[in-house]
Design an enzyme around this catalytic site. Structure first.
Site, PDB file in Angstrom:
ATOM      1  N   HIS A 123     108.756 116.498  66.452  1.00 38.59           N
ATOM      2  CA  HIS A 123     107.649 117.299  66.984  1.00 38.59           C
ATOM      3  C   HIS A 123     106.824 116.451  67.963  1.00 38.59           C
ATOM      4  CE1 HIS A 123     103.301 118.010  66.860  1.00 38.59           C
ATOM      5  NE2 HIS A 123     103.565 119.292  66.798  1.00 38.59           N
ATOM      6  N   ASN A 124     106.509 115.236  67.575  1.00 36.45           N
ATOM      7  CA  ASN A 124     105.710 114.377  68.453  1.00 36.45           C
ATOM      8  C   ASN A 124     106.478 114.001  69.720  1.00 36.45           C
ATOM      9  OD1 ASN A 124     104.029 114.513  66.223  1.00 36.45           O
ATOM     10  ND2 ASN A 124     103.361 112.390  66.404  1.00 36.45           N
ATOM     11  N   LYS A 180     108.411 115.902  61.799  1.00 35.41           N
ATOM     12  CA  LYS A 180     107.118 115.588  62.426  1.00 35.41           C
ATOM     13  C   LYS A 180     107.313 114.608  63.586  1.00 35.41           C
ATOM     14  CE  LYS A 180     102.575 115.258  62.992  1.00 35.41           C
ATOM     15  NZ  LYS A 180     102.165 114.004  63.464  1.00 35.41           N
ATOM     16  N   VAL A 211      88.791 110.534  58.819  1.00 34.00           N
ATOM     17  CA  VAL A 211      88.679 111.878  59.420  1.00 34.00           C
ATOM     18  C   VAL A 211      89.695 112.881  58.883  1.00 34.00           C
ATOM     19  CG1 VAL A 211      87.580 111.255  61.592  1.00 34.00           C
ATOM     20  CG2 VAL A 211      90.039 111.194  61.443  1.00 34.00           C
ATOM     21  N   LEU A 265      89.767 109.045  52.745  1.00 34.11           N
ATOM     22  CA  LEU A 265      88.831 110.074  53.230  1.00 34.11           C
ATOM     23  C   LEU A 265      88.243 109.709  54.593  1.00 34.11           C
ATOM     24  CD1 LEU A 265      87.095 110.824  49.795  1.00 34.11           C
ATOM     25  CD2 LEU A 265      88.881 112.174  50.928  1.00 34.11           C
ATOM     26  N   GLU A 317     106.245 116.826  71.972  1.00 33.97           N
ATOM     27  CA  GLU A 317     104.875 116.842  72.509  1.00 33.97           C
ATOM     28  C   GLU A 317     104.752 115.887  73.713  1.00 33.97           C
ATOM     29  OE1 GLU A 317     101.784 116.353  69.431  1.00 33.97           O
ATOM     30  OE2 GLU A 317     100.885 114.847  70.726  1.00 33.97           O
ATOM     31  N   TYR A 318     105.336 114.708  73.606  1.00 34.91           N
ATOM     32  CA  TYR A 318     105.326 113.755  74.730  1.00 34.91           C
ATOM     33  C   TYR A 318     105.966 114.402  75.957  1.00 34.91           C
ATOM     34  CZ  TYR A 318     104.085 109.286  72.409  1.00 34.91           C
ATOM     35  OH  TYR A 318     103.442 108.251  71.770  1.00 34.91           O
ATOM     36  N   SER A 376     100.248 118.113  61.313  1.00 33.34           N
ATOM     37  CA  SER A 376      99.957 118.054  62.742  1.00 33.34           C
ATOM     38  C   SER A 376      98.704 118.838  63.079  1.00 33.34           C
ATOM     39  CB  SER A 376     101.132 118.621  63.514  1.00 33.34           C
ATOM     40  OG  SER A 376     100.825 118.624  64.878  1.00 33.34           O
ATOM     41  N   GLY A 377      98.070 118.442  64.143  1.00 32.87           N
ATOM     42  CA  GLY A 377      96.902 119.207  64.611  1.00 32.87           C
ATOM     43  C   GLY A 377      95.636 118.383  64.648  1.00 32.87           C
ATOM     44  N   HIS A 400     139.919  98.987  76.243  1.00 33.00           N
ATOM     45  CA  HIS A 400     139.243  99.828  75.243  1.00 33.00           C
ATOM     46  C   HIS A 400     140.012 101.111  74.945  1.00 33.00           C
ATOM     47  CE1 HIS A 400     135.901  97.167  74.799  1.00 33.00           C
ATOM     48  NE2 HIS A 400     135.609  97.212  76.087  1.00 33.00           N
TER      49      HIS A 400
HETATM   50  P1  NBP Z   1      93.195 105.984  59.313  1.00 28.21           P
HETATM   51  O1  NBP Z   1      94.619 105.997  59.725  1.00 28.21           O
HETATM   52  O2  NBP Z   1      92.211 105.378  60.228  1.00 28.21           O
HETATM   53  O3  NBP Z   1      93.084 105.278  57.880  1.00 28.21           O
HETATM   54  C1  NBP Z   1      91.843 105.067  57.291  1.00 28.21           C
HETATM   55  C2  NBP Z   1      91.925 105.319  55.804  1.00 28.21           C
HETATM   56  O4  NBP Z   1      92.886 104.455  55.199  1.00 28.21           O
HETATM   57  C3  NBP Z   1      90.590 105.026  55.122  1.00 28.21           C
HETATM   58  O5  NBP Z   1      90.408 105.976  54.103  1.00 28.21           O
HETATM   59  C4  NBP Z   1      90.837 103.639  54.564  1.00 28.21           C
HETATM   60  O6  NBP Z   1      90.003 103.324  53.478  1.00 28.21           O
HETATM   61  C5  NBP Z   1      92.239 103.763  54.110  1.00 28.21           C
HETATM   62  N1  NBP Z   1      92.907 102.496  53.796  1.00 28.21           N
HETATM   63  C6  NBP Z   1      93.358 101.509  54.617  1.00 28.21           C
HETATM   64 BR1  NBP Z   1      93.159 101.485  56.408  1.00 28.21          BR
HETATM   65  N2  NBP Z   1      93.937 100.499  53.953  1.00 28.21           N
HETATM   66  C7  NBP Z   1      93.852 100.827  52.662  1.00 28.21           C
HETATM   67  C8  NBP Z   1      94.269 100.183  51.480  1.00 28.21           C
HETATM   68  N3  NBP Z   1      94.919  99.030  51.517  1.00 28.21           N
HETATM   69  N4  NBP Z   1      94.013 100.793  50.306  1.00 28.21           N
HETATM   70  C9  NBP Z   1      93.380 101.970  50.264  1.00 28.21           C
HETATM   71  N5  NBP Z   1      92.964 102.637  51.348  1.00 28.21           N
HETATM   72  C10 NBP Z   1      93.202 102.076  52.552  1.00 28.21           C
HETATM   73  O7  NBP Z   1      92.714 107.476  58.950  1.00 28.21           O
HETATM   74  P2  NBP Z   1      92.980 108.872  59.676  1.00 28.21           P
HETATM   75  O8  NBP Z   1      92.785 108.774  61.151  1.00 28.21           O
HETATM   76  O9  NBP Z   1      92.204 109.870  58.915  1.00 28.21           O
HETATM   77  O10 NBP Z   1      94.531 109.140  59.454  1.00 28.21           O
HETATM   78  C11 NBP Z   1      95.105 109.205  58.168  1.00 28.21           C
HETATM   79  C12 NBP Z   1      96.595 109.395  58.291  1.00 28.21           C
HETATM   80  O11 NBP Z   1      96.841 110.626  58.967  1.00 28.21           O
HETATM   81  C13 NBP Z   1      97.305 108.332  59.132  1.00 28.21           C
HETATM   82  O12 NBP Z   1      98.548 108.054  58.582  1.00 28.21           O
HETATM   83  C14 NBP Z   1      97.465 108.975  60.471  1.00 28.21           C
HETATM   84  O13 NBP Z   1      98.563 108.450  61.183  1.00 28.21           O
HETATM   85  C15 NBP Z   1      97.683 110.414  60.079  1.00 28.21           C
HETATM   86  N6  NBP Z   1      97.333 111.380  61.104  1.00 28.21           N
HETATM   87  C16 NBP Z   1      96.210 111.237  61.841  1.00 28.21           C
HETATM   88  C17 NBP Z   1      95.875 112.171  62.801  1.00 28.21           C
HETATM   89  C18 NBP Z   1      94.636 112.025  63.599  1.00 28.21           C
HETATM   90  O14 NBP Z   1      94.406 112.857  64.488  1.00 28.21           O
HETATM   91  N7  NBP Z   1      93.769 111.061  63.319  1.00 28.21           N
HETATM   92  C19 NBP Z   1      96.694 113.270  63.007  1.00 28.21           C
HETATM   93  C20 NBP Z   1      97.808 113.433  62.221  1.00 28.21           C
HETATM   94  C21 NBP Z   1      98.115 112.469  61.281  1.00 28.21           C
HETATM   95  P3  NBP Z   1      88.571 102.624  53.735  1.00 28.21           P
HETATM   96  O15 NBP Z   1      87.640 103.749  54.053  1.00 28.21           O
HETATM   97  O16 NBP Z   1      88.282 101.991  52.427  1.00 28.21           O
HETATM   98  O17 NBP Z   1      88.746 101.644  54.842  1.00 28.21           O
END
Ligand code: NBP
Length: 477
Positions: free
Chosen positions: A185-186, A182, A12, A10, A189-190, A128-129, A452
C-alpha cells in the site's frame, strides 16, 4: 468492570486509536511507558468514553477481560520487541497481541511464530491514514490467525473507516500478511504521489501554467475518474500561498522529498521475488534523487534541449493529455503493486483476496480513491488474474489513453522535463504487450560469455552454442 481492549504506546497514533475505540463504546485500558502521556489523554479526552488508565504494565494487563486484546502502538523495530518481551510473561494462552505499528512483515512472521509457540495470538496489523485516520476511521489490514480475527474483527471493523457502509478492515491472511499488504500500500502511495508530481511538473514547465491554474486543473480532475484524496490535497497544496513572501507555497518549499522506508521495502521485496514494480521503484528513486543535493548541484550545468516550452495552442490541449497519461500510469502502478501482493501471498501461502484489499483501501488511507471500486470489480470477475491491465475496463482505458500517454512521454523527453514515472509505466505497458522481447539477445550474450545456456522457441530442452569453436549448437541438459 473490565476493559474490552487495551492500547499501549500512547503517542499520536495510539492516543487517537484509543479515543476512536472509546468513542465507539469500547472500554479501553491505557498504558504508556511514560505515564504523563496516559494522564494527559484521560485529562483531555476522558469524557469521550470509558478509559481504564494504568501506570504499570501489570495493572494494565489485569484490567482487561479475557482472553485479552492488546494493541501495541509504539515505534517499529526494537521498541516493539521490547514491549512484547515485557508483555508476554504477564499474558495467558488465548490472549491476543496486535502490533499496529509499521513493522517489517518479516519481523511480524518471527514474532507471530514465537508467540504462537506460547499459545498467544500475534496479529501484525497495518493501520493506514495517519493520526487523522486513527481518530476518525483508518484503513486496517490485520494479519494473524483467523481465530483471533473472530474476536478482534468486530471491534476493528467498528472503528475502521466505512465506504458505502462497508468497513475498511478485513482479515488479510496469516502471520505477516497484514504488514506485507500495508507495505505494498505504501509503495503504491509513493507511485501515486510521484505521478501526480510529474503531472504538475509538466503542466508547469512544459505547458507554462501557474500553480493556481494547475490547482484548478487538479480540482477538475478530482470530479472525474481520478477522484482521490491525493488529487484533492494536491489542488489544496498548489492553491496555497506562502504568507511570508506571497509566493506560491510550492515555490518556497525545498525540493528534496523525505521517506521513512516502506517504499524502499516494497522495492526490495519486489527485487527479491522478481516482480517488476518499475513504477514504484522510479518513485522511490525519484525521492532519493531529489535528496541528492551534491549530485544535483554538480550536474546543474549539463546541457538541455533548445526548446523547453510547448507553444500556446499545444499547451491548451496538453492538460487533457496529461490526465490520460496520469490515469494510464496509475493503472500500471496498481497493477504492479497487486502483482507483488499476489507473489507474497503465493510465497507464504497467505491466500490473500486481492479484491478485498482494494475494498479496504477505499477509505481511511492515503490512496483512497473511487478508482479502487474498479479494481475490486476486476478481481471479482477473475480472482487469479495475471494482471489488472487486461481487465476489460482497464484495457479499454489504456487503449483510449495510449496516444495521449505517448505524446506526454515524448513531450517530456523533448522538452527535458523528467517524467520517470510516466515513462516507466509506458515502457512496462509496451513490454508486456510485445510479441517478442530483446531478452532473446540477452540470452545469447549470456550464453556467449558465460555458457549460461538458452531455450529455443521450437523445441524443448536447453542448449549451448560453441561460440569459441565452430559455433555449432549442443544440447545442454
Ligand atoms: P512513535 O513511532 O513516535 O513511537 C512513540 C511511542 O513509542 C511512545 O508511546 C513511546 O513511549 C513508545 N516507546 C518507544 Br519510542 N520505545 C519504547 C520502549 N522501549 N518501551 C515502551 N514504549 C516505547 O509513535 P507514533 O507516531 O504514534 O507511531 C506509532 C506506530 O504507528 C509506529 O510504528 C508508526 O510507524 C506507526 N504509524 C504511524 C503513523 C503516523 O502517521 N504517525 C501512521 C501509520 C502508522 P514514551 O512515551 O514512553 O516515549
Amino acid at each position: 468492570e473490565q476493559a474490552r481492549i487495551g492500547v499501549t504506546g500512547l503517542a499520536v497514533m495510539g492516543r487517537n486509536l484509543a479515543r476512536n475505540l472509546a468513542r465507539h463504546g469500547h472500554p479501553v485500558a491505557l498504558y504508556n511507558r511514560t505515564p504523563a502521556r496516559t494522564r494527559s489523554l484521560v485529562e483531555e479526552f476522558g469524557s469521550e468514553g470509558e478509559f481504564h488508565p494504568a501506570e504499570s504494565l501489570k495493572e494494565f494487563v489485569d484490567s482487561l477481560e479475557r482472553p485479552r486484546r492488546i494493541i501495541i502502538m509504539v515505534k517499529a523495530g526494537a521498541p516493539t520487541d521490547a514491549v512484547i518481551d515485557e508483555l508476554v510473561p504477564l499474558l495467558e494462552p488465548g490472549d491476543m497481541v496486535v502490533d499496529g505499528g509499521n513493522a517489517d512483515y518479516r519481523d511480524t512472521r518471527r514474532r507471530e511464530k514465537a508467540l504462537r509457540q506460547q499459545g498467544l495470538h500475534f496479529v501484525g496489523s497495518g493501520i493506514s491514514g495517519g493520526e487523522e485516520g486513527a481518530l476518525n476511521g483508518p484503513s486496517i489490514m490485520p494479519g494473524g490467525s483467523a481465530e483471533s480475527y473472530e474476536s478482534l474483527g468486530p471491534i476493528l471493523e467498528d472503528i475502521a473507516a466505512k465506504v458505502d457502509g462497508v468497513p475498511c478492515c478485513t482479515h488479510v491472511g496469516p502471520d505477516g500478511a497484514g504488514h506485507f499488504v500495508k507495505m505494498v500500500h505504501n509503495g503504491i502511495e509513493y507511485s501515486d504521489m510521484q505521478l501526480i508530481a510529474e503531472a504538475y511538473d509538466l503542466l508547469r514547465h512544459a505547458a507554462g501554467k501557474r500553480p493556481g491554474e494547475i490547482a484548478e486543473i487538479f480540482r477538475t480532475w478530482n470530479s472525474g475518474r481520478l477522484e482521490s484524496y491525493l488529487v484533492e490535497i494536491t489542488a489544496e497544496v498548489l492553491a496555497h500561498t506562502d504568507a511570508e513572501t506571497g509566493k506560491p507555497f510550492v515555490d518556497v518549499v525545498l525540493d528534496q522529498a523525505g521517506q521513512k522506508g516502506t517504499g524502499s521495502w516494497t522495492v526490495q521485496n519486489a527485487l527479491e521475488f522478481g516482480v517488476p514494480v518499475s513504477g514504484i521503484a522510479e518513485a522511490v528513486f525519484a525521492r532519493s534523487l531529489s535528496g541528492s543535493a551534491e549530485l544535483r548541484a554538480a550536474s546543474r550545468g549539463l546541457p538541455g534541449p533548445a526548446e523547453t516550452w510547448l507553444d500556446s495552442a499545444a499547451s491548451d490541449r496538453f492538460a487533457d493529455d496529461v490526465e490520460q497519461a496520469l490515469y494510464a500510469s496509475k493503472i500500471v502502478a496498481y497493477a504492479q503493486g497487486f502483482n507483488l501482493i499476489q507473489a507474497g501471498s503465493k510465497e507464504f501461502g497467505w491466500d490473500i483476496d486481492a479484491g478485498a484489499m482494494a475494498t479496504i483501501w477505499r477509505g481511511g488511507c492515503i490512496i483512497r480513491a473511487s478508482f479502487l471500486n474498479r479494481i475490486k470489480e476486476a478481481f471479482d470477475s477473475e480472482p487469479g488474474r495475471p494482471t489488472l491491465l487486461t481487465d476489460a475496463h482497464f484495457a479499454e482505458a489504456l487503449g483510449n489513453a495510449q496516444a495521449a500517454w505517448r505524446r506526454v512521454v515524448s513531450t517530456a523527453a523533448q522538452l527535458g522535463v523528467p517524467a520517470p514515472g510516466f515513462s516507466a509505466a509506458l515502457a512496462y505497458y509496451d513490454a508486456l504487450r510485445a510479441e517478442r522481447l530483446p531478452a532473446a539477445l540477452i540470452q545469447g550474450q549470456r550464453d556467449f560469455f558465460g555458457a549460461h545456456t538458452y531455450k529455443r522457441v521450437d523445441t524443448s530442452g536447453s542448449f549451448h552454442t560453441l561460440w569459441g569453436g565452430d559455433r555449432s549448437e549442443i544440447p545442454a541438459d
